[in-house]
Design a protein around this motif. Structure first.
Motif, PDB file in Angstrom:
ATOM      1  N   TYR A 195      61.484  11.361   5.258  1.00 38.93           N
ATOM      2  CA  TYR A 195      60.197  11.317   5.841  1.00 38.93           C
ATOM      3  C   TYR A 195      59.957   9.920   6.477  1.00 38.93           C
ATOM      4  O   TYR A 195      59.124   9.790   7.035  1.00 38.93           O
ATOM      5  CB  TYR A 195      59.431  11.244   4.260  1.00 38.93           C
ATOM      6  CG  TYR A 195      59.154  12.632   3.841  1.00 38.93           C
ATOM      7  CD1 TYR A 195      58.157  13.390   4.353  1.00 38.93           C
ATOM      8  CD2 TYR A 195      60.189  13.131   2.734  1.00 38.93           C
ATOM      9  CE1 TYR A 195      57.858  14.583   3.573  1.00 38.93           C
ATOM     10  CE2 TYR A 195      59.984  14.410   2.231  1.00 38.93           C
ATOM     11  CZ  TYR A 195      58.847  15.176   2.638  1.00 38.93           C
ATOM     12  OH  TYR A 195      58.807  16.286   2.244  1.00 38.93           O
ATOM     13  N   TYR A 205      49.478   7.250  13.397  1.00 41.63           N
ATOM     14  CA  TYR A 205      49.352   8.534  12.723  1.00 41.63           C
ATOM     15  C   TYR A 205      49.042   9.546  13.823  1.00 41.63           C
ATOM     16  O   TYR A 205      48.206   9.356  14.759  1.00 41.63           O
ATOM     17  CB  TYR A 205      48.119   8.332  11.760  1.00 41.63           C
ATOM     18  CG  TYR A 205      48.494   7.346  10.430  1.00 41.63           C
ATOM     19  CD1 TYR A 205      49.424   7.762   9.501  1.00 41.63           C
ATOM     20  CD2 TYR A 205      47.841   6.272  10.484  1.00 41.63           C
ATOM     21  CE1 TYR A 205      49.756   6.765   8.537  1.00 41.63           C
ATOM     22  CE2 TYR A 205      48.290   5.195   9.742  1.00 41.63           C
ATOM     23  CZ  TYR A 205      49.108   5.604   8.517  1.00 41.63           C
ATOM     24  OH  TYR A 205      49.361   4.494   7.458  1.00 41.63           O
ATOM     25  N   THR A 227      47.326  13.455  14.111  1.00 42.10           N
ATOM     26  CA  THR A 227      46.717  14.378  13.263  1.00 42.10           C
ATOM     27  C   THR A 227      46.669  15.638  14.595  1.00 42.10           C
ATOM     28  O   THR A 227      46.925  15.374  15.726  1.00 42.10           O
ATOM     29  CB  THR A 227      45.463  14.228  12.937  1.00 42.10           C
ATOM     30  OG1 THR A 227      44.614  13.566  14.008  1.00 42.10           O
ATOM     31  CG2 THR A 227      45.650  12.733  11.984  1.00 42.10           C
ATOM     32  N   TYR A 272      56.912   7.521  16.207  1.00 43.97           N
ATOM     33  CA  TYR A 272      56.273   7.951  14.854  1.00 43.97           C
ATOM     34  C   TYR A 272      57.151   8.203  13.807  1.00 43.97           C
ATOM     35  O   TYR A 272      58.471   8.619  14.039  1.00 43.97           O
ATOM     36  CB  TYR A 272      55.664   9.391  15.327  1.00 43.97           C
ATOM     37  CG  TYR A 272      54.371   9.624  15.916  1.00 43.97           C
ATOM     38  CD1 TYR A 272      53.277   8.919  15.748  1.00 43.97           C
ATOM     39  CD2 TYR A 272      54.591  10.172  17.221  1.00 43.97           C
ATOM     40  CE1 TYR A 272      52.149   8.851  16.276  1.00 43.97           C
ATOM     41  CE2 TYR A 272      53.390  10.061  18.180  1.00 43.97           C
ATOM     42  CZ  TYR A 272      52.282   9.476  17.777  1.00 43.97           C
ATOM     43  OH  TYR A 272      51.095   9.568  18.492  1.00 43.97           O
ATOM     44  N   TYR A 292      58.129  10.113  10.381  1.00 39.57           N
ATOM     45  CA  TYR A 292      58.042  11.575  10.218  1.00 39.57           C
ATOM     46  C   TYR A 292      56.778  11.597   9.278  1.00 39.57           C
ATOM     47  O   TYR A 292      56.101  12.744   9.319  1.00 39.57           O
ATOM     48  CB  TYR A 292      59.254  12.344   9.844  1.00 39.57           C
ATOM     49  CG  TYR A 292      60.218  12.731  10.730  1.00 39.57           C
ATOM     50  CD1 TYR A 292      60.010  13.883  11.691  1.00 39.57           C
ATOM     51  CD2 TYR A 292      61.267  11.715  11.292  1.00 39.57           C
ATOM     52  CE1 TYR A 292      60.805  14.313  12.835  1.00 39.57           C
ATOM     53  CE2 TYR A 292      62.134  12.491  12.397  1.00 39.57           C
ATOM     54  CZ  TYR A 292      61.774  13.266  12.886  1.00 39.57           C
ATOM     55  OH  TYR A 292      62.774  13.726  14.317  1.00 39.57           O
ATOM     56  N   CYS A 293      56.738  10.902   8.153  1.00 38.17           N
ATOM     57  CA  CYS A 293      55.661  11.112   7.311  1.00 38.17           C
ATOM     58  C   CYS A 293      54.213  10.916   7.797  1.00 38.17           C
ATOM     59  O   CYS A 293      53.363  11.015   7.018  1.00 38.17           O
ATOM     60  CB  CYS A 293      55.845   9.993   5.778  1.00 38.17           C
ATOM     61  SG  CYS A 293      55.974   8.439   6.541  1.00 38.17           S
ATOM     62  N   ASP A 294      54.115  10.089   9.001  1.00 40.01           N
ATOM     63  CA  ASP A 294      52.903   9.951   9.585  1.00 40.01           C
ATOM     64  C   ASP A 294      52.604  10.993  10.673  1.00 40.01           C
ATOM     65  O   ASP A 294      51.423  11.010  11.326  1.00 40.01           O
ATOM     66  CB  ASP A 294      52.751   8.599  10.305  1.00 40.01           C
ATOM     67  CG  ASP A 294      53.380   7.441   9.235  1.00 40.01           C
ATOM     68  OD1 ASP A 294      52.811   7.674   8.143  1.00 40.01           O
ATOM     69  OD2 ASP A 294      53.607   6.520   9.575  1.00 40.01           O
ATOM     70  N   HIS A 354      50.986  14.223  10.856  1.00 40.60           N
ATOM     71  CA  HIS A 354      50.404  15.134   9.875  1.00 40.60           C
ATOM     72  C   HIS A 354      49.969  16.363  10.692  1.00 40.60           C
ATOM     73  O   HIS A 354      48.860  16.597  10.840  1.00 40.60           O
ATOM     74  CB  HIS A 354      48.969  14.484   9.217  1.00 40.60           C
ATOM     75  CG  HIS A 354      49.322  13.102   8.800  1.00 40.60           C
ATOM     76  ND1 HIS A 354      48.281  12.219   8.694  1.00 40.60           N
ATOM     77  CD2 HIS A 354      50.369  12.650   8.213  1.00 40.60           C
ATOM     78  CE1 HIS A 354      48.721  11.195   7.987  1.00 40.60           C
ATOM     79  NE2 HIS A 354      49.995  11.476   7.401  1.00 40.60           N
ATOM     80  N   LEU A 355      51.028  17.274  10.938  1.00 39.63           N
ATOM     81  CA  LEU A 355      50.959  18.595  11.509  1.00 39.63           C
ATOM     82  C   LEU A 355      51.748  19.424  10.403  1.00 39.63           C
ATOM     83  O   LEU A 355      52.809  19.437   9.901  1.00 39.63           O
ATOM     84  CB  LEU A 355      51.671  18.647  12.849  1.00 39.63           C
ATOM     85  CG  LEU A 355      51.217  17.635  13.854  1.00 39.63           C
ATOM     86  CD1 LEU A 355      51.976  17.507  15.413  1.00 39.63           C
ATOM     87  CD2 LEU A 355      49.700  17.714  14.061  1.00 39.63           C
ATOM     88  N   PRO A 356      51.015  20.672  10.204  1.00 38.86           N
ATOM     89  CA  PRO A 356      51.515  21.543   8.977  1.00 38.86           C
ATOM     90  C   PRO A 356      52.980  21.918   9.353  1.00 38.86           C
ATOM     91  O   PRO A 356      53.805  22.027   8.397  1.00 38.86           O
ATOM     92  CB  PRO A 356      50.612  22.884   9.127  1.00 38.86           C
ATOM     93  CG  PRO A 356      49.185  22.104   9.630  1.00 38.86           C
ATOM     94  CD  PRO A 356      49.810  20.909  10.881  1.00 38.86           C
ATOM     95  N   GLN A 375      55.440  19.138   8.737  1.00 38.05           N
ATOM     96  CA  GLN A 375      55.600  18.868   7.383  1.00 38.05           C
ATOM     97  C   GLN A 375      56.446  19.924   6.383  1.00 38.05           C
ATOM     98  O   GLN A 375      57.094  19.597   5.347  1.00 38.05           O
ATOM     99  CB  GLN A 375      54.229  18.522   6.714  1.00 38.05           C
ATOM    100  CG  GLN A 375      53.362  17.439   6.993  1.00 38.05           C
ATOM    101  CD  GLN A 375      54.084  16.118   6.961  1.00 38.05           C
ATOM    102  OE1 GLN A 375      54.680  15.868   5.861  1.00 38.05           O
ATOM    103  NE2 GLN A 375      54.211  15.258   7.987  1.00 38.05           N
TER     104      GLN A 375
END
Length: 448
Positions: free
Chosen positions: A297, A345, A347, A359, A361-363, A365-367, A370
């Protein structure tokens, strides 16, 4: 009164490097009156050139330098008489011709001249044989040409310099020669400022477990004059207790601490990863991401926009967001640069803040991204030196997902006439090794 009027006349002085006996030839060597007047005009930025053979194109000309002076040109009449075999001079009249503000001096060296002449006691100029004087018959192509080859370039220095043609005396021990880096081409510049503990990612060396005494000493000396550093140290320490891997921009965004203080605090808490899956990130001492599958992550994704047209549209939207954010900010702004949230981040409704961005990977925030990260590595899987704990082509897949959301956002903002490229970043090699520009950009944040 005549002298005062003549004093207002501005003249340009040319210091000819020789004994002038024929003024017409001296002017011809300088390029003629037309060339001299063009060079001496106020709007000209050319240098006055001198050639003792103006008709020979193989002669390398000497360039003159313009220097500012403050002088007066005088016209002096001298009467010469002889008495008892001795020459006596007597000044009869003196008048002012004008004042001088600029002088052209020829102080540069005359370069080596490779002139077209034959060797031997009876040397002959070959200029007429090399340069056609008119229309020649085709038979001259069958005749042997004189052997005259000029060098491809002359010296780049106009003035003499001292140079010692000797080897540099460097004291190198035998151990240093044995441990020397064989790669003499891809060398990076030496570190400046505080020597930050860097770790070149590999699967063999041990991870640093504690900071160097040097950094602890620096922090304690700074804390003696600035006790606030201890409080800031606790803030950063708490962040690494919650999460063992952070980027410099993350820490600066969340803490709003000064860069000068972060340079002292970070080497006491974490080490800097130079390359690999966690490149350009700060990892807490004692935490080994090579042994923790959850560290996937925290891996870094390099995302780039290849299409300049797309980037121009993105920058326009970001400028609008920036203007709206500036209106809501208070009048008193801090002196330190504020890292925007969009630079860290991503989104579904946000846009990248720059053409190339890193970026974690944990930041992202795309379904879809993730879902990819949620897949556990298979049992027995070991950390890869290039892609870490992620499967092959994961970075390429995530870039395509980000590009899909970017395209959707731009199309929704009435940029329907754009021609999107299929690729969203460089090839997979960009994941394997950071470029020199990436390393230098991060080094500028952590070194003086």
């Amino acid at each position: 009164m005549e002298n005062i009027e003549a004093l207002n006349k501005e003249l340009v002085c040319v210091l000819f490097p020789g004994n002038v006996k024929n003024e017409e030839k001296a002017i011809e060597y300088l390029g003629g009156l037309k060339t001299i007047s063009q060079v001496c005009s106020p709007s000209s930025k050319k240098h006055l050139s001198l050639s003792f053979q103006p008709d020979n194109p193989y002669v390398n000309k000497i360039n003159g330098d313009v220097k500012a002076v403050a002088g007066v040109l005088l016209k002096v009449k001298v009467k010469k008489t002889k008495e008892d075999g001795k020459l006596k001079r007597e000044v009869i009249n003196t008048s002012v011709v004008g004042h001088v503000k600029k002088i052209h001096k020829f102080e540069s060296v005359c370069d080596f001249q490779y002139l077209p002449v034959t060797n031997g006691p009876n040397s002959e100029c070959l200029l007429e044989k090399l340069i056609p004087g008119g229309l020649d018959e085709p038979k001259f192509l069958d005749e042997p040409a004189p052997f005259h080859i000029v060098p491809s370039s002359f010296t780049r220095f106009d003035k003499p310099i001292n140079y010692s043609y000797t080897d540099k005396k460097i004291n190198v021990t035998e151990d240093e020669l044995l441990n020397a880096d064989p790669d003499e081409v891809h060398k990076m510049r030496s570190d400046r400022g505080i020597p930050v503990r860097r770790f070149s990612f590999n699967l063999v060396d041990e991870i640093p477990t504690e900071p160097h005494e040097y950094f602890i000493t620096i922090k304690n000396s700074k804390a003696s004059t600035n006790p606030q550093i201890n409080e800031e140290y606790e803030i950063v320490q708490k962040m690494f207790d919650e999460r063992p891997v952070w980027s410099f921009n993350h820490i600066k965004h969340h803490t709003r601490l000064r860069t000068v203080n972060l340079k002292v605090i970070l080497p006491c808490i974490a080490f800097h990863n130079l390359n690999g899956p966690w490149k350009l990130l700060w990892v807490k001492f004692g935490y080994d991401p090579r042994k923790e599958p959850y560290a996937r992550y925290y891996q870094m994704l390099d995302f780039r926009l290849r299409n300049a047209g797309i980037y121009s549209c993105v920058s326009q939207d970001l400028e609008k967001v920036k203007r709206d954010r500036m209106k809501k900010m208070p009048l008193e702004e801090p002196s330190e640069e504020i890292i925007p949230e969009g630079a860290l981040y991503l989104t579904p409704n946000s846009l990248p803040t720059q053409r190339q961005i890193f970026y974690m990977y944990c930041d992202i925030h795309l379904p879809e991204v993730q879902e990819i990260l949620a897949v556990e590595p298979p049992s027995g899987y070991q950390c890869h030196p290039k892609r870490g704990w992620l499967a092959a082509n994961t970075a390429h897949t995530c870039r395509d997902i980000i590009f899909k959301y970017l395209k959707k956002n731009l199309m929704g903002n009435k940029h329907a006439d754009l021609k999107f490229e299929q690729a969203s970043s460089d090839d997979s090699e960009s994941d394997e090794a950071p470029s020199a520009a990436d390393t230098t950009a991060e080094d500028s944040m952590i070194t003086n």
